[in-house]
Design a protein around this motif. Sequence first.
Motif, PDB file in Angstrom:
ATOM      1  N   GLU A  47      -0.185   0.424  -7.105  1.00 41.47           N
ATOM      2  CA  GLU A  47      -1.434  -0.248  -6.723  1.00 41.47           C
ATOM      3  C   GLU A  47      -1.683  -0.189  -5.219  1.00 41.47           C
ATOM      4  OE1 GLU A  47      -3.657  -1.411  -8.715  1.00 41.47           O
ATOM      5  OE2 GLU A  47      -2.577  -1.387 -10.618  1.00 41.47           O
ATOM      6  N   LEU A  48      -0.819   0.480  -4.474  1.00 43.93           N
ATOM      7  CA  LEU A  48      -0.932   0.440  -3.022  1.00 43.93           C
ATOM      8  C   LEU A  48      -2.274   0.951  -2.515  1.00 43.93           C
ATOM      9  CD1 LEU A  48       2.701   1.507  -2.066  1.00 43.93           C
ATOM     10  CD2 LEU A  48       1.599  -0.658  -1.467  1.00 43.93           C
ATOM     11  N   GLY A  49      -2.803   1.985  -3.134  1.00 43.96           N
ATOM     12  CA  GLY A  49      -4.081   2.525  -2.679  1.00 43.96           C
ATOM     13  C   GLY A  49      -5.244   1.594  -2.888  1.00 43.96           C
ATOM     14  N   SER A  50      -5.091   0.604  -3.761  1.00 40.62           N
ATOM     15  CA  SER A  50      -6.220  -0.281  -4.061  1.00 40.62           C
ATOM     16  C   SER A  50      -6.490  -1.291  -2.958  1.00 40.62           C
ATOM     17  CB  SER A  50      -5.977  -1.015  -5.390  1.00 40.62           C
ATOM     18  OG  SER A  50      -4.945  -1.981  -5.262  1.00 40.62           O
ATOM     19  N   LEU A  87       3.279   2.141   4.397  1.00 37.41           N
ATOM     20  CA  LEU A  87       2.750   2.453   5.723  1.00 37.41           C
ATOM     21  C   LEU A  87       1.380   3.107   5.621  1.00 37.41           C
ATOM     22  CD1 LEU A  87       3.064   2.911   8.820  1.00 37.41           C
ATOM     23  CD2 LEU A  87       4.287   5.024   8.250  1.00 37.41           C
ATOM     24  N   PHE A  88       1.252   4.113   4.772  1.00 32.58           N
ATOM     25  CA  PHE A  88      -0.026   4.810   4.646  1.00 32.58           C
ATOM     26  C   PHE A  88      -1.074   3.933   3.971  1.00 32.58           C
ATOM     27  CE2 PHE A  88       2.788   8.627   5.012  1.00 32.58           C
ATOM     28  CZ  PHE A  88       2.268   9.073   6.215  1.00 32.58           C
ATOM     29  N   ALA A  89      -0.648   3.067   3.060  1.00 30.62           N
ATOM     30  CA  ALA A  89      -1.603   2.156   2.423  1.00 30.62           C
ATOM     31  C   ALA A  89      -2.225   1.214   3.437  1.00 30.62           C
ATOM     32  CB  ALA A  89      -0.910   1.362   1.317  1.00 30.62           C
ATOM     33  N   ALA A  90      -1.407   0.716   4.366  1.00 28.17           N
ATOM     34  CA  ALA A  90      -1.936  -0.166   5.404  1.00 28.17           C
ATOM     35  C   ALA A  90      -2.948   0.564   6.268  1.00 28.17           C
ATOM     36  CB  ALA A  90      -0.790  -0.710   6.261  1.00 28.17           C
ATOM     37  N   HIS A  91      -2.610   1.771   6.700  1.00 30.66           N
ATOM     38  CA  HIS A  91      -3.535   2.511   7.563  1.00 30.66           C
ATOM     39  C   HIS A  91      -4.777   2.960   6.808  1.00 30.66           C
ATOM     40  CE1 HIS A  91      -1.321   2.591  11.331  1.00 30.66           C
ATOM     41  NE2 HIS A  91      -0.215   2.694  10.619  1.00 30.66           N
TER      42      HIS A  91
END
Length: 283
Positions: free
Chosen positions: A126-129, A175-179
């Motif tokens: 679900e990180l991309g959401s 890390l990439f989800a946050a950015h």
Amino acid sequence: MTPLRSLLFVPGDRPERFAKAAASGADAIILDLEDSVLPEGKEAARRAVVDYLNVRPPLPCFVRINPLESGAIEADVAALASVRPDALMLPKAEGAPSIDALAALFGADMPPVLPIATETPGAVFELGSYRQCADRLAGLSWGAEDLPAAIGATTARETDGRYTPPYELVRSLALFAAHAAGVPAIDTVFPALADEDGLAAHVARARRDGFTGMLAIHPAQVPVINAGFTPDDEEIAKARRIIDAFDASPGVGALALDGRMIDRPHLIQARHVLALAGALSTD
């Protein structure tokens, strides 16, 4: 809110530690109602946290509430509704649906949320959401303790302290989800309290990789974390040379500086360094 380099946990049932945590130099403190508080102590912890927030502490105060499925979150929300902390930390979050569920409990006046975004297997997918609810986030962090327990792994680390490949992957995805969401990327805790050199190396690696801050579990960790996430004089001078070089050659996409080629990504990074240094200098 100034950049969040260090966010220091303090147990919610230890009010005698609140002032010391606030005086540690941390950019924010996290008053914990979850893992550091036993079930029988949670009500007293809620009262202590509310009392402290009522005096308007001198730095941002987050509150780590209990997970959505814990059976304790409703009491957390009811207690905090009258004091509204600067942000909520939501453990075992599983993407935008969890933020929606918390908003349904808290209502329209919900503070920004800092999810711990990798504590369950489903959370990883679900990180991309989080891009869908970025306007309701204070940042995004991850954890390497609950997830291995959830899948029956014996540890998340190699014998030298490095993460094993599955957890390196999870760290990178967080890390990439946050950015991708455009919010601060907050690295997880460093558990070895006596290993200052190891902490400094961990912080340097986190900043190198693109994290903007880190969770702390003891006041002694705060100065090391703050120093590691603060540009030093040499870094600032280098950034200024890069910007000056491009200013002197408008319209050029790449040029030579100090014996090496630099291009637009170097300029973007240099601007970021000066912006961060400027933000911290007003702290």
